[in-house]
Design a protein around this motif. Structure first.
Motif, short mmCIF file in Angstrom:
data_model
loop_
_atom_site.label_atom_id
_atom_site.label_comp_id
_atom_site.label_asym_id
_atom_site.label_seq_id
_atom_site.Cartn_x
_atom_site.Cartn_y
_atom_site.Cartn_z
N SER A 135 81.61 31.89 15.77
CA SER A 135 80.28 30.63 15.44
C SER A 135 79.08 31.56 16.90
O SER A 135 79.33 31.91 16.84
CB SER A 135 80.59 29.45 15.74
N SER A 136 78.36 30.75 15.88
CA SER A 136 76.69 31.22 16.53
C SER A 136 76.36 30.18 17.78
O SER A 136 77.22 29.57 17.95
CB SER A 136 75.65 31.04 16.32
N ASP A 137 75.89 31.28 18.79
CA ASP A 137 74.99 30.16 20.10
C ASP A 137 76.19 30.49 21.35
O ASP A 137 76.38 28.78 21.94
CB ASP A 137 74.45 29.44 19.83
N ILE A 138 77.21 30.76 20.86
CA ILE A 138 78.52 30.24 21.69
C ILE A 138 78.48 31.54 22.74
O ILE A 138 77.57 32.43 23.47
CB ILE A 138 79.76 31.31 21.03
N VAL B 283 91.36 31.07 24.02
CA VAL B 283 90.18 30.30 23.72
C VAL B 283 89.52 30.73 21.66
O VAL B 283 89.30 31.21 21.91
CB VAL B 283 89.50 30.10 24.62
N ASP B 284 89.68 29.62 21.04
CA ASP B 284 88.60 29.54 19.69
C ASP B 284 87.91 29.02 20.67
O ASP B 284 87.56 27.84 20.18
CB ASP B 284 89.96 29.26 19.72
N CYS B 285 86.25 29.32 20.17
CA CYS B 285 85.24 28.58 20.17
C CYS B 285 84.06 28.30 18.83
O CYS B 285 84.22 29.22 17.91
CB CYS B 285 84.03 29.72 20.99
N ASP B 286 84.01 27.19 18.38
CA ASP B 286 83.10 27.17 17.64
C ASP B 286 81.50 27.17 18.22
O ASP B 286 81.53 26.60 19.41
CB ASP B 286 83.11 25.45 17.09
N ASN B 287 81.04 26.14 17.02
CA ASN B 287 78.96 25.99 17.06
C ASN B 287 78.48 25.74 18.99
O ASN B 287 78.61 25.07 18.77
CB ASN B 287 79.19 25.88 16.11
N LYS C 161 85.30 23.09 20.08
CA LYS C 161 84.10 22.42 19.61
C LYS C 161 83.04 22.17 19.07
O LYS C 161 82.39 22.32 20.50
CB LYS C 161 84.60 21.13 19.05
N LYS C 162 82.71 22.03 18.54
CA LYS C 162 80.55 22.25 18.50
C LYS C 162 80.12 21.36 19.80
O LYS C 162 80.73 20.19 20.70
CB LYS C 162 80.54 21.26 17.51
N ASN C 163 79.64 22.31 20.44
CA ASN C 163 78.53 21.63 21.66
C ASN C 163 79.54 21.57 22.56
O ASN C 163 78.99 20.17 23.42
CB ASN C 163 77.77 20.58 21.11
N SER C 164 80.69 21.85 23.22
CA SER C 164 81.79 21.31 24.09
C SER C 164 81.04 22.32 25.19
O SER C 164 81.05 23.45 24.49
CB SER C 164 82.93 21.85 23.75
N LYS C 165 81.88 21.52 26.22
CA LYS C 165 81.86 22.62 27.36
C LYS C 165 82.90 22.95 28.45
O LYS C 165 83.31 21.47 28.69
CB LYS C 165 80.98 22.54 28.46
N LEU C 166 83.48 23.77 28.29
CA LEU C 166 84.59 24.28 29.44
C LEU C 166 84.88 24.72 30.84
O LEU C 166 83.88 25.91 30.80
CB LEU C 166 86.10 24.37 29.01
N ASN C 167 84.45 24.34 31.71
CA ASN C 167 84.44 24.74 33.21
C ASN C 167 86.26 24.95 33.57
O ASN C 167 86.73 23.81 33.32
CB ASN C 167 84.26 24.30 34.04
N HIS C 168 87.17 25.83 33.03
CA HIS C 168 88.77 26.14 33.59
C HIS C 168 89.18 27.38 34.99
O HIS C 168 87.85 28.68 34.52
CB HIS C 168 89.00 26.89 31.58
#
Lengths: 402, 245
Positions: free
Chosen positions: A246-249, A216-220, A191-198
């Motif tokens: 979304s943007s800025d991903i 991987v489904d990415c939000d803003n 979701k928005k503004n989240s960060k995952l190191n995977h």
């Protein structure tokens, strides 16, 4: 309704466009892997689960009992340890939760997800709550003790809520002699503004078949840093599929396959840029020894609306034997006009100039080769933020190469 | 130290060196000068053991051994050092580790005590200071993304760590500005002693203002056509190769 059997599915093979280089069916037919479930159905094999953490895991360098971990043994949850606040791990077989995802983003032209659905052993949901930054990583072990030739299907759903940050490392292990097929398909929702190191660390038994995907489904403004380390199995296919909605991903994948003997390693990615102004960056390397083969298929789709997309892809293979083979298939499908996209690939032996340079400094040929191979690998590991993980991966790759 | 007798070398069908005779004694500094294509770099490469050169005729003895029979790494261990004209970039290999590994490999061969991390760092810092090399540069991948001058200084740093008996500098001055040239020359001069010899391959005389040679040779079309003292280089600078050849 008649229950479906494995023979009702077409196992991916060379006739399918996306499987041109990787013939799963061939290995499948040789082994006749059988799906199993915890079930009273006598036709299905019964899983064995130990009450204690298997030694193969507790002795493994990637295992740390002090951090969050999940252990699957032969497809079933053996143990989990949840240390961090704001982290939820549930085994609820709640299909409704999956509605979070637009399945259309991750449709497949093969049967693997259907097989996974039909024969699903266990499903897990990992959720990191809003505004939570996990201090400890989560390790997920898929362990196979395989007395029988099992087909194992797991699925993990990972949800990072708004502003959540987490590190998740998936490690595939076995007792080294077992023969099985791991078919694992995970869905990740950032979701928005989240960060995952995977990271996906594939150290299956040398007789195993491995097919997995991270969808991987990415939000803003979310960030995904993926690391693939593929070293085990007789045949392995690891996929990363993104839907950049979304943007800025910022979507990054680094990948390494270390193939020896007659192994076949395949890394396949699909980047779907659907929205303007996001970035994806992929760097995949392969080291191929003996009669092994490696594949990198990377497809980038930039949809018409996705202006100002930056999408890059690079594949480098090091062939250490004349019989080793590297296949690459980059594909760019670009429907927007204001984008920056590129792909590149190199395949070759160790660089003679570099070798001579090292030898002229007093290092013998073998030592010089080792240094160059390690250098080739090091470059990729530099991006791993978790220093401890980086060291362990370096150590693991050194052992495999030498 | 080094004795070359009637050396003929081909690359493919092309005759590059056509009868080189040269003797370098311990402690001597020799300059090998010549126009482009005269065979200067071929000579350096043959001495260091690079592949791709056919020795048609002739002998090279180094410390009374047949140099041509030795692998490149053995030559290095026995004290031969080539400062490359084009130092190679090696991404992913940390300069620090590289330097320590090479130094210890050579020390091991020479049956000297290998250096641990702490002592190595001490030594490295001392040597790097002379060449005005920033430690950050050494921590990066070997030569990767270095400027031309940084690469050349890094070669001299390696030379000063490995303490060779015979150092061959292949156009180390090319691409250096005057300040960098002085730093490099100073680094070389600090290494000069009565046992260590140098073979300095250069196109121009300017480096020889800073590193004064005992002997100067002029190479043309694969042969040494003239030898003399440092004044020969000065004469060459005035007259040009055409005036002498």
């Amino acid at each position: 309704m008649k229950q479906k059997l494995i023979k009702d599915f077409e196992i991916p093979n060379k006739k399918i466009e996306t499987w041109k280089f990787t013939d799963l069916k061939k290995v499948f037919e040789k082994n006749n892997f059988k799906p199993f479930r915890k079930s009273i159905n006598a036709d299905l094999a019964e899983p064995t689960i130990s009450s204690q953490i298997p030694l193969d895991i507790s002795n493994n360098i990637f295992f740390n009992p002090k951090i969050n971990f999940v252990i699957f043994e032969n497809g079933y949850l053996q143990k989990f340890n949840k240390k961090s606040d704001g982290l939820e791990i549930t085994t609820l077989n709640d299909i409704a939760k999956e509605k979070l995802f637009n399945k259309k983003n991750f449709t497949r032209n093969d049967s693997l997800l259907d097989i996974n659905n039909t024969f699903l052993n266990e499903k897990l949901i990992i959720r990191v709550k809003k505004n939570i930054e996990l201090k400890e990583p989560i390790s997920i072990f898929y362990y196979n003790s395989g007395e029988e030739k099992y087909l194992i299907n797991n699925r993990i759903i990972i949800i990072l809520e708004e502003n959540a940050k987490a590190e998740i490392n998936e490690i595939f292990l076995s007792n080294n002699q077992s023969s099985y097929w791991n078919n694992i398909h995970n869905f990740i929702y950032l979701k928005k503004n989240s960060k995952l190191n995977h990271s996906t660390i594939q150290l299956e038994s040398k007789y195993a078949l491995h097919s997995s995907s991270s969808n991987v489904d990415c939000d803003n403004s979310s960030i995904y840093n993926g690391f693939i380390f593929s070293a085990g199995g007789i045949m392995s296919r690891i996929e990363v599929i993104s839907s950049i909605n979304s943007s800025d991903i910022n979507f990054n994948i680094k990948g390494l396959y270390l193939a020896k003997t007659n192994q076949h390693h395949d890394i396949t990615t699909l980047m779907q840029h659907k929205h303007p102004q996001s970035k994806s960056n992929q760097h995949i390397k392969g080291i191929l020894q003996k009669e092994s083969s490696g594949v990198f298929q990377g497809k980038i789709i930039v949809f018409q609306d996705a202006q100002k997309t930056d999408a890059f892809q690079f594949n480098q293979n090091l062939l250490l034997s004349e019989k080793a083979e590297a296949n690459m298939k980059p594909e760019l499908e670009i429907y927007a006009d204001d984008v920056k996209c590129s792909h590149g690939a190199t395949t070759g032996e160790l660089d003679e100039e570099m070798l001579f340079y090292l030898r002229s400094r007093g290092l013998n040929k073998n030592k010089a080769k080792k240094i160059l191979i390690e250098g080739f690998v090091n470059e990729l590991f530099d991006s791993i933020e978790n220093k401890e993980l980086k060291e362990k991966l370096l150590l693991t790759s050194k052992k495999i190469i030498h | 130290m080094l004795k070359i007798e009637d050396l003929h070398v081909n690359v493919g069908d092309k005759k590059i060196l056509q009868g080189i005779n040269l003797e370098v004694k311990p402690g001597e500094v020799h300059a090998m000068m010549g126009p482009n294509g005269s065979g200067k770099s071929t000579l350096a490469n043959v001495l260091s053991g690079r592949d791709g050169y056919e020795i048609v005729k002739g002998k090279i003895s180094y410390l009374k051994e047949n140099l041509l029979e030795l692998e490149p790494e053995v030559r290095a261990c026995k004290g031969l050092f080539l400062a490359f004209q084009y130092p190679v970039e090696i991404p992913g290999v940390s300069g620090m580790n590289f330097l320590r590994t090479t130094l210890n490999s050579i020390k091991k061969y020479r049956k000297q005590k290998e250096l641990d991390g702490v002592n190595f760092l001490k030594l490295l810092r001392k040597k790097a200071k002379i060449l005005k090399i920033d430690e950050k540069l050494i921590k990066r991948s070997v030569n990767t993304g270095f400027s031309g001058g940084e690469k050349k200084r890094s070669e001299i740093l390696q030379m000063s760590l490995l303490e060779p008996k015979l150092a061959i500098l292949d156009e180390t001055d090319s691409g250096l500005d005057i300040d960098a040239l002085k730093i490099v020359a100073n680094g070389v001069n600090k290494l000069k002693n009565k046992n260590r010899s140098f073979l300095i391959i250069t196109h121009y005389q300017r480096l020889l203002n800073h590193i004064v040679p005992d002997k100067v040779h002029i190479l043309s079309k694969g042969r040494i056509i003239k030898s003399g003292d440092k004044n020969l280089a000065i004469e060459l600078e005035k007259k040009g190769y055409e005036g002498l050849v």
